[in-house]
Design a protein around this motif. Structure first.
Motif, PDB file in Angstrom:
ATOM      1  N   GLY A 248       1.008  -1.073  -0.395  1.00 33.40           N
ATOM      2  CA  GLY A 248      -0.442   0.089   0.471  1.00 33.40           C
ATOM      3  C   GLY A 248       0.473   1.558  -0.296  1.00 33.40           C
ATOM      4  O   GLY A 248       2.251   0.814   0.364  1.00 33.40           O
ATOM      5  N   MET A 249       0.172   2.283  -0.577  1.00 30.73           N
ATOM      6  CA  MET A 249       1.561   3.437  -1.107  1.00 30.73           C
ATOM      7  C   MET A 249       0.169   4.557  -0.535  1.00 30.73           C
ATOM      8  O   MET A 249      -0.719   4.434  -1.125  1.00 30.73           O
ATOM      9  N   CYS A 250       0.541   5.383  -0.367  1.00 27.97           N
ATOM     10  CA  CYS A 250       0.140   6.840   0.079  1.00 27.97           C
ATOM     11  C   CYS A 250       1.233   8.501  -0.607  1.00 27.97           C
ATOM     12  O   CYS A 250       1.923   8.074   0.211  1.00 27.97           O
ATOM     13  N   ILE A 251       0.425   9.146  -1.282  1.00 25.71           N
ATOM     14  CA  ILE A 251       1.203  10.584  -1.441  1.00 25.71           C
ATOM     15  C   ILE A 251       1.175  11.710  -1.305  1.00 25.71           C
ATOM     16  O   ILE A 251      -0.552  11.582  -1.718  1.00 25.71           O
ATOM     17  N   LEU A 252       1.656  12.413  -0.902  1.00 19.98           N
ATOM     18  CA  LEU A 252       0.775  13.328  -0.557  1.00 19.98           C
ATOM     19  C   LEU A 252       2.527  14.998  -1.194  1.00 19.98           C
ATOM     20  O   LEU A 252       3.135  14.398  -0.844  1.00 19.98           O
ATOM     21  N   ARG A 253       1.742  16.107  -1.485  1.00 23.83           N
ATOM     22  CA  ARG A 253       2.440  16.636  -2.124  1.00 23.83           C
ATOM     23  C   ARG A 253       2.303  17.849  -0.252  1.00 23.83           C
ATOM     24  O   ARG A 253       2.004  18.396   0.870  1.00 23.83           O
ATOM     25  N   LYS A 254       4.340  18.069   0.254  1.00 23.01           N
ATOM     26  CA  LYS A 254       5.088  19.084   1.355  1.00 23.01           C
ATOM     27  C   LYS A 254       5.405  19.766   0.432  1.00 23.01           C
ATOM     28  O   LYS A 254       6.936  19.813  -0.236  1.00 23.01           O
ATOM     29  N   GLY A 255       4.864  21.300   0.000  1.00 25.33           N
ATOM     30  CA  GLY A 255       5.847  22.285  -0.478  1.00 25.33           C
ATOM     31  C   GLY A 255       6.772  22.153  -1.915  1.00 25.33           C
ATOM     32  O   GLY A 255       5.487  20.819  -2.966  1.00 25.33           O
ATOM     33  N   ASP A 256       7.698  22.065  -2.016  1.00 27.92           N
ATOM     34  CA  ASP A 256       7.855  21.434  -3.716  1.00 27.92           C
ATOM     35  C   ASP A 256       8.556  20.237  -3.946  1.00 27.92           C
ATOM     36  O   ASP A 256       9.558  19.309  -4.385  1.00 27.92           O
ATOM     37  N   GLU A 257       8.230  19.417  -2.618  1.00 28.21           N
ATOM     38  CA  GLU A 257       8.407  17.469  -2.420  1.00 28.21           C
ATOM     39  C   GLU A 257       7.135  16.957  -2.506  1.00 28.21           C
ATOM     40  O   GLU A 257       6.082  16.714  -2.105  1.00 28.21           O
ATOM     41  N   MET A 258       7.105  15.356  -2.527  1.00 29.98           N
ATOM     42  CA  MET A 258       6.431  14.511  -2.599  1.00 29.98           C
ATOM     43  C   MET A 258       6.819  13.439  -1.918  1.00 29.98           C
ATOM     44  O   MET A 258       7.676  13.335  -1.420  1.00 29.98           O
ATOM     45  N   ASP A 259       5.799  13.551  -0.290  1.00 35.59           N
ATOM     46  CA  ASP A 259       6.050  12.753   0.580  1.00 35.59           C
ATOM     47  C   ASP A 259       5.411  10.895   0.908  1.00 35.59           C
ATOM     48  O   ASP A 259       3.838  10.920   0.087  1.00 35.59           O
ATOM     49  N   ILE A 260       5.920  10.154   0.361  1.00 36.08           N
ATOM     50  CA  ILE A 260       5.665   8.382  -0.200  1.00 36.08           C
ATOM     51  C   ILE A 260       5.965   8.097   1.472  1.00 36.08           C
ATOM     52  O   ILE A 260       6.359   7.862   2.525  1.00 36.08           O
ATOM     53  N   GLY A 285      15.667  12.170  -3.959  1.00 31.71           N
ATOM     54  CA  GLY A 285      15.418  12.235  -2.504  1.00 31.71           C
ATOM     55  C   GLY A 285      16.343  11.711  -1.213  1.00 31.71           C
ATOM     56  O   GLY A 285      17.090  11.591  -1.850  1.00 31.71           O
ATOM     57  N   SER A 286      15.272  11.022  -0.403  1.00 26.60           N
ATOM     58  CA  SER A 286      15.577  10.794   0.539  1.00 26.60           C
ATOM     59  C   SER A 286      14.047   9.958   1.177  1.00 26.60           C
ATOM     60  O   SER A 286      13.227  10.272   0.864  1.00 26.60           O
ATOM     61  N   GLY A 287      14.786   8.407   1.830  1.00 22.48           N
ATOM     62  CA  GLY A 287      13.750   7.640   2.206  1.00 22.48           C
ATOM     63  C   GLY A 287      14.491   6.380   3.652  1.00 22.48           C
ATOM     64  O   GLY A 287      15.525   6.405   3.375  1.00 22.48           O
ATOM     65  N   GLY A 288      13.793   5.747   3.727  1.00 24.84           N
ATOM     66  CA  GLY A 288      14.228   4.837   4.850  1.00 24.84           C
ATOM     67  C   GLY A 288      12.491   4.443   5.344  1.00 24.84           C
ATOM     68  O   GLY A 288      11.692   5.476   5.590  1.00 24.84           O
ATOM     69  N   GLY A 289      13.298   3.659   6.923  1.00 19.62           N
ATOM     70  CA  GLY A 289      12.310   3.615   7.712  1.00 19.62           C
ATOM     71  C   GLY A 289      12.693   1.892   8.114  1.00 19.62           C
ATOM     72  O   GLY A 289      13.662   1.683   8.605  1.00 19.62           O
ATOM     73  N   HIS A 290      11.837   0.992   8.534  1.00 20.53           N
ATOM     74  CA  HIS A 290      11.285  -0.404   8.945  1.00 20.53           C
ATOM     75  C   HIS A 290      11.665  -1.391   7.544  1.00 20.53           C
ATOM     76  O   HIS A 290      11.047  -0.284   6.312  1.00 20.53           O
ATOM     77  N   ALA A 296       9.334   7.961   2.351  1.00 24.81           N
ATOM     78  CA  ALA A 296       9.930   8.771   1.381  1.00 24.81           C
ATOM     79  C   ALA A 296       9.568  10.412   0.692  1.00 24.81           C
ATOM     80  O   ALA A 296       8.922  10.441   0.409  1.00 24.81           O
ATOM     81  N   ARG A 297      10.938  11.033   0.631  1.00 19.45           N
ATOM     82  CA  ARG A 297      10.384  12.532   0.042  1.00 19.45           C
ATOM     83  C   ARG A 297      11.336  12.333  -1.194  1.00 19.45           C
ATOM     84  O   ARG A 297      12.513  12.124  -0.927  1.00 19.45           O
ATOM     85  N   VAL A 298      10.908  12.950  -2.542  1.00 21.09           N
ATOM     86  CA  VAL A 298      11.560  13.037  -3.687  1.00 21.09           C
ATOM     87  C   VAL A 298      10.972  14.586  -4.443  1.00 21.09           C
ATOM     88  O   VAL A 298       9.729  14.776  -4.188  1.00 21.09           O
ATOM     89  N   PRO A 299      12.078  15.755  -4.739  1.00 27.83           N
ATOM     90  CA  PRO A 299      11.650  17.172  -5.887  1.00 27.83           C
ATOM     91  C   PRO A 299      10.440  15.910  -6.621  1.00 27.83           C
ATOM     92  O   PRO A 299      10.238  15.172  -7.604  1.00 27.83           O
ATOM     93  N   GLN A 300      10.106  17.784  -7.037  1.00 28.09           N
ATOM     94  CA  GLN A 300       7.802  16.823  -7.116  1.00 28.09           C
ATOM     95  C   GLN A 300       8.068  17.064  -8.940  1.00 28.09           C
ATOM     96  O   GLN A 300       7.583  16.504  -9.351  1.00 28.09           O
ATOM     97  N   ASP A 301       9.717  17.451  -8.849  1.00 29.62           N
ATOM     98  CA  ASP A 301       9.642  17.097 -10.853  1.00 29.62           C
ATOM     99  C   ASP A 301      10.109  15.810 -11.541  1.00 29.62           C
ATOM    100  O   ASP A 301      10.872  15.910 -11.978  1.00 29.62           O
ATOM    101  N   LYS A 302      10.806  15.523 -10.243  1.00 26.65           N
ATOM    102  CA  LYS A 302      11.376  14.420 -10.353  1.00 26.65           C
ATOM    103  C   LYS A 302      10.249  12.776 -10.359  1.00 26.65           C
ATOM    104  O   LYS A 302      10.976  12.228  -9.915  1.00 26.65           O
ATOM    105  N   PHE A 303       9.083  13.385  -9.729  1.00 25.82           N
ATOM    106  CA  PHE A 303       8.055  12.060  -8.900  1.00 25.82           C
ATOM    107  C   PHE A 303       7.204  11.622 -10.092  1.00 25.82           C
ATOM    108  O   PHE A 303       7.698   9.808  -9.931  1.00 25.82           O
ATOM    109  N   GLU A 304       7.784  12.037 -11.483  1.00 34.87           N
ATOM    110  CA  GLU A 304       7.103  10.975 -12.340  1.00 34.87           C
ATOM    111  C   GLU A 304       8.180   9.694 -12.505  1.00 34.87           C
ATOM    112  O   GLU A 304       7.500   8.394 -12.846  1.00 34.87           O
ATOM    113  N   ALA A 305       9.392  10.457 -12.693  1.00 32.95           N
ATOM    114  CA  ALA A 305      10.012   9.054 -12.668  1.00 32.95           C
ATOM    115  C   ALA A 305      10.549   7.714 -12.213  1.00 32.95           C
ATOM    116  O   ALA A 305      10.927   7.379 -12.014  1.00 32.95           O
ATOM    117  N   PHE A 306      10.197   8.844 -10.554  1.00 30.72           N
ATOM    118  CA  PHE A 306      10.729   7.786  -9.339  1.00 30.72           C
ATOM    119  C   PHE A 306       9.034   6.498  -9.588  1.00 30.72           C
ATOM    120  O   PHE A 306       9.413   5.631  -8.887  1.00 30.72           O
TER     121      PHE A 306
END
Length: 326
Positions: A248-260, A285-290, A296-306
């Protein structure tokens, strides 16, 4: 003295254990993507605790020199249980770095300070461990046997639920009260915050049911500008509940970054921590957890490729085991 900690149940309980022995300490809440900014403001602290905050390889060139500087003028104690980035070893982290995967930071903190803490403060460690799904350790089994487990689970559940909705001021108050040995059920406002969180959970569930999109083995919730969802973990988890997807995945917008935020179904053998670390880093961007719950967070302009890369990496059929491990 400063305590930097995560604002969830494990982070709050870890901070409370340290606060019990250091009543004068200031408590600040941080995340992997913001820790470097908080640390940069410190000057001449005699002791700094960093609790339950994953190391972020994107900012290690800022964090490590600052930890080295702080270690020369005082003491730095970094306690965490998140998997380390691929290019970081324990010995690389300046200061005293206490790290173990598979246990809660609350447990690690209690074990470090146990000789100085009252025995009954182990309840705080138990609440933190249960809140982070780290209840299958020897420590938790042994210490849980001292109490009525139904009471401990009730207290842990109440605390966890309230903290998902509470603001930072209330969280600091909770740290203070737990440090004094009070149970979550005794802390004023706890039930009201938990009630609000439960109502929001119901609304998020309904939103996910209406908006989830299933692409192969991935259930995606696009909640780009939805005020209802400020953190995507619950929505990603609920996406599993309303579909038969394994991730499962949720995508939010945080400023000029996408929060995944991503969650996997119990038993699915995919390492979300490793997947998001590698993929986000490739796209600036950067990511991690368990393994089973990561972000993760990635720049908005790189989101589609991500997203295209991420979808290719998640196989349509994932191997499973029969455990409930997340």
């Amino acid at each position: 003295m400063r305590i930097f900690t995560h604002g969830d149940g494990d982070g709050v309980c870890s901070a409370a254990l340290v606060k019990h022995l250091n009543p004068e300490a200031e408590v600040w809440f941080a995340k992997p993507a913001s820790l470097h900014r908080y640390l940069s403001e410190l000057q001449g602290e005699d002791r700094v605790y960093i609790l339950d905050i994953a190391l972020n390889e994107r900012f290690k060139n800022i964090i490590f020199p600052k930890l080295e500087e702080l270690s020369k003028s005082g003491e730095v104690i970094y306690i965490d249980h998140h998997p380390l980035p691929l290019d970081i070893f324990k010995r690389d982290v300046p200061g005293r770095f206490i790290h173990e995967v598979g246990v809660s930071t609350s447990e690690l903190t209690f074990r470090l300070l146990e000789a100085e803490l009252p025995a009954e403060m182990d309840r705080v460690a138990l609440w933190g461990a249960l809140s982070d799904y780290c209840e299958e350790t020897r420590f938790v089994c042994e210490h849980l046997s001292k109490y009525d487990r139904r009471t401990i689970y009730l207290e842990a559940g109440l605390l966890t639920q309230a903290l998902t909705e509470a603001d930072f001021d209330y969280k600091r108050r909770v740290v203070e009260e737990l440090a004094r040995g009070r149970s979550p059920v005794e802390i004023e406002g706890m039930f009201e915050w938990a009630r609000k969180a439960t109502e929001r959970d119901r609304q998020i569930w309904e939103y996910v049911k209406r908006n989830v999109q299933k692409e192969r083995n991935l259930a995606i919730v696009y909640a780009l500008d939805t005020p209802l969802i400020s953190s995507g973990g619950k929505a990603a988890f609920y996406a599993l509940g309303v579909t038969d997807a394994d991730v499962g995945m949720c995508i939010l917008r945080k400023g000029d970054e996408m929060d995944i935020s991503m969650r996997r179904r119990a038993g699915v053998r995919i390492n979300l921590d490793l997947l998001l670390r590698k993929t986000a880093l490739r796209f600036g961007g950067s990511g991690g957890g368990h393994e089973g719950a990561a972000g993760a967070r990635v720049p908005q302009d790189k989101f589609e490729a991500f997203m295209e890369t991420l979808k290719r990496e998640i196989s349509p059929i994932l191997p499973k085991d029969t455990s409930l491990r997340r």
